[in-house]
Scaffold this motif. Structure first.
Motif, PDB file in Angstrom:
ATOM      1  N   CYS A   1       0.832  -1.205   0.000  1.00 48.89           N
ATOM      2  CA  CYS A   1       0.000   0.000   0.000  1.00 48.89           C
ATOM      3  C   CYS A   1       0.869   1.259   0.000  1.00 48.89           C
ATOM      4  CB  CYS A   1      -0.936   0.009   1.214  1.00 48.89           C
ATOM      5  SG  CYS A   1      -2.078   1.417   1.154  1.00 48.89           S
TER       6      CYS A   1
ATOM      7  N   TRP B   1      -0.206   4.129  -0.754  1.00 48.16           N
ATOM      8  CA  TRP B   1      -1.043   5.263  -0.372  1.00 48.16           C
ATOM      9  C   TRP B   1      -0.694   5.754   1.028  1.00 48.16           C
ATOM     10  CZ3 TRP B   1      -4.559   7.323   3.001  1.00 48.16           C
ATOM     11  CH2 TRP B   1      -5.373   8.355   2.524  1.00 48.16           C
TER      12      TRP B   1
ATOM     13  N   PRO C   1      -5.754  -2.005   0.466  1.00 49.24           N
ATOM     14  CA  PRO C   1      -6.204  -2.392   1.810  1.00 49.24           C
ATOM     15  C   PRO C   1      -6.179  -3.906   2.017  1.00 49.24           C
ATOM     16  CG  PRO C   1      -8.065  -1.695   0.426  1.00 49.24           C
ATOM     17  CD  PRO C   1      -6.822  -1.478  -0.387  1.00 49.24           C
TER      18      PRO C   1
ATOM     19  N   CYS D   1      -3.217  -3.219   6.901  1.00 48.10           N
ATOM     20  CA  CYS D   1      -3.891  -2.135   7.642  1.00 48.10           C
ATOM     21  C   CYS D   1      -3.671  -2.294   9.144  1.00 48.10           C
ATOM     22  CB  CYS D   1      -5.384  -2.121   7.336  1.00 48.10           C
ATOM     23  SG  CYS D   1      -5.787  -1.763   5.616  1.00 48.10           S
TER      24      CYS D   1
ATOM     25  N   CYS E   1      -0.819  -0.294  10.099  1.00 57.04           N
ATOM     26  CA  CYS E   1      -0.858   1.090   9.594  1.00 57.04           C
ATOM     27  C   CYS E   1      -1.552   1.987  10.629  1.00 57.04           C
ATOM     28  CB  CYS E   1      -1.633   1.115   8.277  1.00 57.04           C
ATOM     29  SG  CYS E   1      -1.772   2.761   7.550  1.00 57.04           S
TER      30      CYS E   1
ATOM     31  N   CYS F   1      -8.426   7.344   5.802  1.00 58.34           N
ATOM     32  CA  CYS F   1      -8.402   6.263   4.803  1.00 58.34           C
ATOM     33  C   CYS F   1      -9.731   5.519   4.862  1.00 58.34           C
ATOM     34  CB  CYS F   1      -7.247   5.301   5.068  1.00 58.34           C
ATOM     35  SG  CYS F   1      -7.253   3.950   3.875  1.00 58.34           S
TER      36      CYS F   1
HETATM   37  S1  SF4 Z   1      -5.306   1.808   6.379  1.00 54.40           S
HETATM   38 FE1  SF4 Z   1      -3.199   2.157   5.693  1.00 54.40          FE
HETATM   39  S2  SF4 Z   1      -2.534   0.194   4.774  1.00 54.40           S
HETATM   40 FE2  SF4 Z   1      -4.796   0.169   4.905  1.00 54.40          FE
HETATM   41  S3  SF4 Z   1      -5.497   0.900   2.904  1.00 54.40           S
HETATM   42 FE3  SF4 Z   1      -5.408   2.655   4.297  1.00 54.40          FE
HETATM   43  S4  SF4 Z   1      -3.398   3.555   3.990  1.00 54.40           S
HETATM   44 FE4  SF4 Z   1      -3.340   1.484   3.117  1.00 54.40          FE
END
Ligand code: SF4
Length: 217
Positions: free
Chosen positions: A25, A27, A185, A190, A193, A200
């Motif tokens: 990820c 992002w 995701p 996650c 994260c 998000c």
């Molecule tokens: S919570 Fe973090 S790891 Fe999960 S999709 Fe969002 S940015 Fe990506």
């Protein structure tokens, strides 16, 4: 509400697992790179930072003492903090130990957990950055070492080759883009994260991992 940074700012440890493919990820790093860290809420960590710090400091002190006993001058942690400004982003880091002898430098990072390829990449990012970020290390060629409790891994300067620098440059370009980076995701990723669902919308919980049954084994 997350506040946009004036210039993207990237902490080296946000890149290491992405570069070796342990994380997918991008992002998360894109969001952190482009928003002021104090401007958005974070998922509280369950990580025992105190215990980690105690173990890390103990190993770091032992490694530093051995090197100094060998007559080497060693620079530690905050002495090694750097910010390397590129044309699109600032890359920042803080290697555990730096020593230079007869024009040859070594950057060391101390790890108390299980070995991981991302540790080698972290040291390679330091080897790449240090001669550019510090005036006193201009022209010094750096090798690297990842030091674990029971062994150490040597990382030769030749590892920081054109392919590595190209991969780093491409990743940073994706993280500084005005188009958000790829979001991937998963319950597992996650779970590690700290970006909340407020920022998000696709955040998953660890319990979201699908499970099934089979009679094949
Ligand atoms: S919570 Fe973090 S790891 Fe999960 S999709 Fe969002 S940015 Fe990506």
């Amino acid at each position: 509400m997350a506040v946009q940074r004036d210039m993207p700012y990237i902490w080296i440890t946000w890149l290491t697992k992405l570069l070796v493919g342990e994380y997918s990820c991008e992002w998360a790093a894109w969001f952190r790179a482009n928003h002021e860290g104090g401007s958005y809420d974070k998922v509280p960590s369950t990580f025992d930072a105190t215990e980690w710090k105690l173990k890390h400091t103990e190993l770091l002190t032992s490694v530093r003492s051995n090197m100094e006993a060998d007559g080497r001058t060693v620079f530690t942690e905050s002495q090694n903090s750097f910010k390397l400004k590129g044309s699109t982003a600032i890359l920042a880091g803080k290697p555990d130990l730096i020593t230079v002898s007869d024009g040859v430098g070594t950057v060391l990072d101390v790890k108390t957990g299980e070995p991981s390829p991302s540790h080698h990449v972290q040291v390679m990012l330091y080897m790449y950055s240090i001669p550019k970020a510090f005036q006193q290390y201009r022209g010094v060629v750096f090798d690297g070492k990842v030091v674990y409790q029971d062994h150490e891994d040597y990382v030769p300067n030749s590892a920081v080759d054109d392919t590595f620098i190209g991969n780093l440059s491409n990743l940073i370009q994706r993280l500084v883009s005005t188009s958000p980076a790829r979001r991937v995701p998963s319950g597992v990723e996650c779970g590690f994260c700290n970006i909340t669902a407020a920022d998000c919308s696709e955040r998953m919980e660890e319990t979201d991992v699908d499970t099934g049954d089979t009679q094949d084994f």
